[in-house]
Design an enzyme around this catalytic site. Structure first.
Site, mmCIF file in Angstrom:
data_model
loop_
_atom_site.group_PDB
_atom_site.id
_atom_site.type_symbol
_atom_site.label_atom_id
_atom_site.label_comp_id
_atom_site.label_asym_id
_atom_site.label_seq_id
_atom_site.Cartn_x
_atom_site.Cartn_y
_atom_site.Cartn_z
ATOM 1 N N SER A 30 0.829 -1.206 0.000
ATOM 2 C CA SER A 30 0.000 0.000 0.000
ATOM 3 C C SER A 30 0.871 1.267 0.000
ATOM 4 O O SER A 30 1.698 1.454 -0.896
ATOM 5 C CB SER A 30 -0.966 -0.043 1.191
ATOM 6 N N ASP A 81 -10.052 -4.783 -4.411
ATOM 7 C CA ASP A 81 -9.554 -3.746 -3.484
ATOM 8 C C ASP A 81 -10.446 -2.502 -3.576
ATOM 9 O O ASP A 81 -10.574 -1.904 -4.643
ATOM 10 C CB ASP A 81 -8.106 -3.389 -3.859
ATOM 11 N N HIS A 89 -7.952 -5.323 -0.102
ATOM 12 C CA HIS A 89 -6.734 -4.584 0.261
ATOM 13 C C HIS A 89 -6.008 -5.395 1.340
ATOM 14 O O HIS A 89 -6.114 -5.116 2.536
ATOM 15 C CB HIS A 89 -7.106 -3.186 0.771
#
Length: 236
Positions: free
Chosen positions: A123, A178, A210
């Site tokens: 991320s 996601d 995610h």
């Protein structure tokens, strides 16, 4: 945040044999180095570990974070919002590049060549790794970005437009489900980077949110060993 006065806390997995390469793995927003290591261990049912590679999981310092209305969080940099269509918070990104450079330099001082160091993350950590490598350390062995993206007018793109020489290869993964960092943002990032000369493949994982998945981490492990093979002889 004075970058020179702060040394990043780091969690490490030491190689089981002779240390000849290093990997810097950056966590996502609000996490910490130890938290990322534990998460990976949970997904794989064991530590991500290698005979010759030291893995370093640094922790981002706590700072006010705009998406949390200025609340404190362990983040690599600030963001105006979680979106790919806004400006980057370059001051905070550049300050963190400086701090992470010290971490790379520590590995070099210990005898590891820059071309035997990988940087990457999950991320926000993947975004940070792309800034660190493509804008500051294009001589590292490679970059990986899991569930990550760059803003549409990223300083990374601007730097690559002026770059010459060989660029680090990028390993990029993204879950199609996601909802925090959209799959399309990751895909667009990869497409632009490839158009600017980065050798990269984009791996999509159907139904993955995610999060980290076992298949993704196993694929990453193979790529790491391909970029940092063992038994390279004497460390220079």
């Amino acid at each position: 945040m004075a970058s020179g006065s702060l040394r990043l806390q780091r969690n490490m997995v030491l190689p089981t044999g002779r240390h000849s390469a290093s990997l810097i793995f950056l966590h996502g927003s609000g996490d910490c180095g130890q938290g990322l290591r534990k998460w990976i261990k949970q997904v794989l049912a064991q530590d991500l570990a290698f005979q010759h590679i030291k893995i370093i999981y640094p922790t981002a310092p706590s700072r006010p974070y705009t998406p949390l209305k200025g609340g404190l969080s362990n983040v690599w940099f600030d963001r105006f919002k979680i979106s790919n269509d806004c400006p980057e918070h370059l001051d905070s990104i550049d300050a963190m590049c400086h701090m992470l450079t010290e971490l790379i330099e520590d590995e070099v001082k210990s005898g590891i060549n820059k071309n035997r160091i990988l940087v990457g993350g999950f991320s926000m950590g993947g975004c940070m790794a792309m800034h660190l490598a493509y804008r500051n350390h294009p001589d590292v062995a490679g970059v990986f970005a899991l569930s990550s993206f760059l803003n549409e007018a990223s300083a990374v793109y601007q730097a690559l437009q002026k770059a010459d020489g060989v660029l680090p290869e990028l390993f990029q993964c993204h879950g199609t489900a996601d909802e925090l960092v959209l799959h399309s943002w990751g895909e667009k990032t990869n497409s632009v980077l490839r158009s600017l000369g980065v050798n990269s493949k984009f791996h999509s994982f159907p139904g993955v949110y995610h999060e980290l998945s076992k298949t993704e981490l196993e694929k990453l492990k193979s790529w790491i060993l391909n970029k940092l093979p063992g038994d390279t002889g004497k460390i220079k």
